[in-house]
Structure formats: structure tokens, C-alpha cells
Write an enzyme that holds these catalytic residues in place. Structure first.
Site, PDB file in Angstrom:
ATOM      1  N   ASP A  16     130.301  97.052  71.517  1.00 51.74           N
ATOM      2  CA  ASP A  16     130.300  97.209  72.968  1.00 51.74           C
ATOM      3  C   ASP A  16     128.831  97.306  73.391  1.00 51.74           C
ATOM      4  O   ASP A  16     128.120  98.215  72.962  1.00 51.74           O
ATOM      5  CB  ASP A  16     131.055  98.502  73.305  1.00 51.74           C
ATOM      6  CG  ASP A  16     131.021  98.843  74.792  1.00 51.74           C
ATOM      7  OD1 ASP A  16     130.258  98.195  75.543  1.00 51.74           O
ATOM      8  OD2 ASP A  16     131.751  99.761  75.179  1.00 51.74           O
ATOM      9  N   ILE A  17     128.379  96.397  74.220  1.00 50.34           N
ATOM     10  CA  ILE A  17     126.941  96.330  74.544  1.00 50.34           C
ATOM     11  C   ILE A  17     126.455  97.562  75.299  1.00 50.34           C
ATOM     12  O   ILE A  17     125.269  97.881  75.261  1.00 50.34           O
ATOM     13  CB  ILE A  17     126.610  95.025  75.303  1.00 50.34           C
ATOM     14  CG1 ILE A  17     125.117  94.698  75.139  1.00 50.34           C
ATOM     15  CG2 ILE A  17     127.034  95.100  76.765  1.00 50.34           C
ATOM     16  CD1 ILE A  17     124.759  93.290  75.509  1.00 50.34           C
ATOM     17  N   ASN A  30     126.475  88.152  88.374  1.00 45.23           N
ATOM     18  CA  ASN A  30     126.670  87.037  89.308  1.00 45.23           C
ATOM     19  C   ASN A  30     125.434  86.962  90.211  1.00 45.23           C
ATOM     20  O   ASN A  30     124.634  87.900  90.259  1.00 45.23           O
ATOM     21  CB  ASN A  30     127.959  87.204  90.127  1.00 45.23           C
ATOM     22  CG  ASN A  30     128.031  88.550  90.809  1.00 45.23           C
ATOM     23  OD1 ASN A  30     127.218  88.870  91.666  1.00 45.23           O
ATOM     24  ND2 ASN A  30     129.007  89.376  90.413  1.00 45.23           N
ATOM     25  N   GLY A  38     134.453  92.474  83.542  1.00 42.46           N
ATOM     26  CA  GLY A  38     133.838  92.121  82.261  1.00 42.46           C
ATOM     27  C   GLY A  38     132.677  93.024  81.893  1.00 42.46           C
ATOM     28  O   GLY A  38     132.680  94.227  82.165  1.00 42.46           O
ATOM     29  N   ASP A  40     129.726  93.126  83.112  1.00 46.35           N
ATOM     30  CA  ASP A  40     129.062  93.618  84.326  1.00 46.35           C
ATOM     31  C   ASP A  40     129.673  94.961  84.763  1.00 46.35           C
ATOM     32  O   ASP A  40     128.960  95.948  85.004  1.00 46.35           O
ATOM     33  CB  ASP A  40     129.247  92.545  85.421  1.00 46.35           C
ATOM     34  CG  ASP A  40     128.256  92.674  86.564  1.00 46.35           C
ATOM     35  OD1 ASP A  40     127.467  93.633  86.554  1.00 46.35           O
ATOM     36  OD2 ASP A  40     128.287  91.814  87.466  1.00 46.35           O
ATOM     37  N   SER A 123     128.545  83.928  80.264  1.00 49.34           N
ATOM     38  CA  SER A 123     129.366  82.845  80.860  1.00 49.34           C
ATOM     39  C   SER A 123     130.689  82.546  80.143  1.00 49.34           C
ATOM     40  O   SER A 123     131.463  81.727  80.628  1.00 49.34           O
ATOM     41  CB  SER A 123     128.584  81.521  80.981  1.00 49.34           C
ATOM     42  OG  SER A 123     127.732  81.531  82.107  1.00 49.34           O
ATOM     43  N   THR A 124     130.959  83.183  78.990  1.00 45.07           N
ATOM     44  CA  THR A 124     132.156  82.778  78.239  1.00 45.07           C
ATOM     45  C   THR A 124     133.406  83.595  78.562  1.00 45.07           C
ATOM     46  O   THR A 124     134.445  83.425  77.925  1.00 45.07           O
ATOM     47  CB  THR A 124     131.909  82.808  76.707  1.00 45.07           C
ATOM     48  OG1 THR A 124     131.698  84.164  76.291  1.00 45.07           O
ATOM     49  CG2 THR A 124     130.726  81.957  76.328  1.00 45.07           C
ATOM     50  N   GLY A 125     133.295  84.486  79.556  1.00 45.68           N
ATOM     51  CA  GLY A 125     134.466  85.239  79.997  1.00 45.68           C
ATOM     52  C   GLY A 125     134.986  84.642  81.293  1.00 45.68           C
ATOM     53  O   GLY A 125     135.493  83.516  81.328  1.00 45.68           O
ATOM     54  N   TYR A 127     133.527  83.189  83.597  1.00 43.56           N
ATOM     55  CA  TYR A 127     132.902  81.927  83.983  1.00 43.56           C
ATOM     56  C   TYR A 127     133.348  80.721  83.150  1.00 43.56           C
ATOM     57  O   TYR A 127     132.938  79.591  83.422  1.00 43.56           O
ATOM     58  CB  TYR A 127     131.374  82.060  83.992  1.00 43.56           C
ATOM     59  CG  TYR A 127     130.828  82.759  85.224  1.00 43.56           C
ATOM     60  CD1 TYR A 127     131.673  83.198  86.245  1.00 43.56           C
ATOM     61  CD2 TYR A 127     129.460  82.975  85.385  1.00 43.56           C
ATOM     62  CE1 TYR A 127     131.179  83.839  87.369  1.00 43.56           C
ATOM     63  CE2 TYR A 127     128.964  83.616  86.530  1.00 43.56           C
ATOM     64  CZ  TYR A 127     129.824  84.042  87.508  1.00 43.56           C
ATOM     65  OH  TYR A 127     129.329  84.674  88.633  1.00 43.56           O
TER      66      TYR A 127
HETATM   67  N1  AR6 Z   1     130.247  94.484  75.495  1.00 42.79           N
HETATM   68  C1  AR6 Z   1     130.051  93.243  75.009  1.00 42.79           C
HETATM   69  N2  AR6 Z   1     130.671  92.147  75.471  1.00 42.79           N
HETATM   70  C2  AR6 Z   1     131.568  92.321  76.468  1.00 42.79           C
HETATM   71  C3  AR6 Z   1     131.846  93.579  77.054  1.00 42.79           C
HETATM   72  C4  AR6 Z   1     131.133  94.708  76.516  1.00 42.79           C
HETATM   73  N3  AR6 Z   1     131.318  95.926  76.995  1.00 42.79           N
HETATM   74  N4  AR6 Z   1     132.768  93.420  78.036  1.00 42.79           N
HETATM   75  C5  AR6 Z   1     133.073  92.103  78.059  1.00 42.79           C
HETATM   76  N5  AR6 Z   1     132.359  91.439  77.112  1.00 42.79           N
HETATM   77  P1  AR6 Z   1     132.184  88.193  81.353  1.00 42.79           P
HETATM   78  P2  AR6 Z   1     130.784  85.833  82.477  1.00 42.79           P
HETATM   79  C6  AR6 Z   1     132.341  90.017  76.782  1.00 42.79           C
HETATM   80  O1  AR6 Z   1     133.423  87.806  82.039  1.00 42.79           O
HETATM   81  O2  AR6 Z   1     131.725  84.892  81.847  1.00 42.79           O
HETATM   82  C7  AR6 Z   1     131.757  89.389  86.186  1.00 42.79           C
HETATM   83  O3  AR6 Z   1     132.722  89.746  87.103  1.00 42.79           O
HETATM   84  C8  AR6 Z   1     133.542  89.198  77.176  1.00 42.79           C
HETATM   85  O4  AR6 Z   1     134.584  89.373  76.227  1.00 42.79           O
HETATM   86  O5  AR6 Z   1     131.767  89.624  81.367  1.00 42.79           O
HETATM   87  O6  AR6 Z   1     129.303  85.529  82.412  1.00 42.79           O
HETATM   88  C9  AR6 Z   1     130.370  89.182  86.818  1.00 42.79           C
HETATM   89  O7  AR6 Z   1     130.179  89.996  87.942  1.00 42.79           O
HETATM   90  C10 AR6 Z   1     132.972  87.778  77.130  1.00 42.79           C
HETATM   91  O8  AR6 Z   1     132.931  87.319  75.784  1.00 42.79           O
HETATM   92  O9  AR6 Z   1     130.893  87.357  81.930  1.00 42.79           O
HETATM   93  C11 AR6 Z   1     130.381  87.732  87.171  1.00 42.79           C
HETATM   94  O10 AR6 Z   1     130.978  87.513  88.434  1.00 42.79           O
HETATM   95  C12 AR6 Z   1     131.518  87.993  77.578  1.00 42.79           C
HETATM   96  O11 AR6 Z   1     131.290  89.401  77.504  1.00 42.79           O
HETATM   97  C13 AR6 Z   1     131.226  87.098  86.081  1.00 42.79           C
HETATM   98  O12 AR6 Z   1     132.099  88.121  85.613  1.00 42.79           O
HETATM   99  C14 AR6 Z   1     131.200  87.511  78.982  1.00 42.79           C
HETATM  100  O13 AR6 Z   1     132.311  87.704  79.838  1.00 42.79           O
HETATM  101  C15 AR6 Z   1     130.391  86.615  84.930  1.00 42.79           C
HETATM  102  O14 AR6 Z   1     131.203  85.958  84.004  1.00 42.79           O
END
Ligand code: AR6
Length: 178
Positions: A16-17, A30, A38, A40, A123-125, A127
Site C-alpha cells: 500500500d503506497i 486528476n 483509488g 488518490d 493510469s491503470t485503474g 483511467y
Molecule cells: N497503494 C498502491 N496502489 C494502489 C492503492 C494504494 N493504496 N490504491 C489503488 N492502487 P487509480 P488512475 C492502485 O484508479 O487509473 C482517481 O479517482 C490501483 O489498484 O488509483 O491513474 C483520481 O482522482 C491501480 O493499479 O489511478 C483520478 O481521477 C493503480 O493504483 C483517477 O482515479 C492506479 O489506479 C486516476 O486514475
């Protein structure tokens, strides 16, 4: 798994980051810096309201770029808010913009004299960027940057699932074999 390029350790781990103790952790933000779900949501929850206060003052950040704030209550001293692209079909400069998000984060950290940085899989969640493609862009950008880094000594990719970890490890092996 870890490799060393020009004295810079590049490694992947599952974690967990928000718990990382690197000098900076990167947020997958964003462009309105408005917070969200996610990683963020996790970073703002764990770090407390001081981070959002700074984000509001900064205002926004274009896709492919990054801005830096303090780390609030996190162990990390700084949060680098990087904005990755929304994935459409791969033909809308997604790879270039994703590489920019990583590169600009690395530059910010290095220019600030930080020794260590931890990245999530930008971007892999929400986005929708396919993780195999995104991991290639992420590790290649890190390996290239390591060749000319001034202060940075550790670049860590922090993955949230075993499957993402395996994908990043494969990409890292390929990147060093090239
Ligand atoms: N630690 C590490 N990785 C994580 C954690 C954590 N605590 N939580 C989620 N991930 P995403 P995006 C992983 O959706 O695709 C937001 O609403 C997750 O499993 O967080 O860049 C922002 O405000 C995935 O593999 O980011 C933007 O609007 C990765 O982090 C939008 O989502 C990225 O997933 C950005 O989307």
C-alpha cells in the site's frame, strides 16, 4: 525484485503506497487535483487535509505533468501528484503522456534533491490503461532516467496486486535485457 542502474536501485514490490517511507510518494491524480478514488483517495485520507489545501492553491496540472506538495501525515515528506492519461485506444498519445507523468515526477524529485521515490501504477485503474503496456512505459522511463539521475538513488514501483507485481517484474527484466 530489484536492479541497479548507474547506482540507482529500481525495484518492484506489492504494498500500500500510503505506508511507504520513501522521501516522496507519487499520487495518480486528476488534472483538477480534486482528489478522487483509488490511490488518490487513499493518499488524501492517510495524509490528511494539508495535502488538499496545497493542491487547491496550486489549482491544476496538465495531463503528462506533475506537481509537488508536502506529505501531511504520511511517512513520506512529499507527495508528487502526477496526472496520467485516460486510456482510449492507444492512438491518442497515451504512451507519451504516461511517460511524461513518470519523467516529470522523477525530475521534480531529483531537482529537489530527494533520494527516494515510490510510484503506483499510474493510469491503470480508473483511467483504464492496460497494465502490461503501462508497465513497459513506466519501467523504461525509470531505467532511462536512472542513467542521468543526480541525487535520486531509489525508484520503487508499488503494486497493489500480485498480478500487477508480476507484470511490472516482467517489464523490468525486459528493460534491463535491452
Ligand atoms: N497503494 C498502491 N496502489 C494502489 C492503492 C494504494 N493504496 N490504491 C489503488 N492502487 P487509480 P488512475 C492502485 O484508479 O487509473 C482517481 O479517482 C490501483 O489498484 O488509483 O491513474 C483520481 O482522482 C491501480 O493499479 O489511478 C483520478 O481521477 C493503480 O493504483 C483517477 O482515479 C492506479 O489506479 C486516476 O486514475
Amino acid at each position: 525484485m530489484k536492479i541497479i542502474v548507474n547506482g540507482v536501485t529500481i525495484e518492484c514490490r506489492r504494498a500500500d503506497i500510503t505506508l511507504e517511507d520513501t522521501d516522496a510518494v507519487v499520487n495518480a491524480a486528476n488534472s483538477r487535483l480534486a482528489g478522487g478514488g483509488g490511490v488518490d483517495g487513499d493518499i488524501h485520507r492517510a495524509g490528511g487535509p494539508a495535502i488538499m489545501e496545497e493542491c487547491r492553491k496550486i489549482g491544476s496540472c496538465p495531463t503528462g505533468r506533475a506537481v509537488i506538495t508536502g506529505g501531511g501525515r504520511l511517512k513520506a515528506r512529499y507527495v508528487i501528484h502526477a496526472v496520467g492519461p485516460v486510456y482510449r485506444d492507444g492512438a491518442h498519445k497515451e504512451a507519451e503522456l504516461l511517460a511524461g507523468a513518470y519523467l516529470n515526477s522523477l525530475k521534480l524529485a531529483d531537482e529537489k534533491g530527494l533520494a527516494s521515490i515510490a510510484f503506483p501504477s499510474i493510469s491503470t485503474g480508473a483511467y483504464g490503461y492496460p497494465v502490461a503496456e503501462a508497465s513497459e512505459v513506466a519501467v523504461k522511463t525509470a531505467v532511462e532516467f536512472a542513467k542521468s539521475a543526480a541525487k535520486l538513488r531509489l525508484i520503487r514501483f508499488v503494486l497493489f496486486s500480485d498480478s500487477d507485481l508480476k507484470t511490472y517484474e516482467r517489464a523490468l527484466k525486459r528493460a534491463v535485457a535491452e
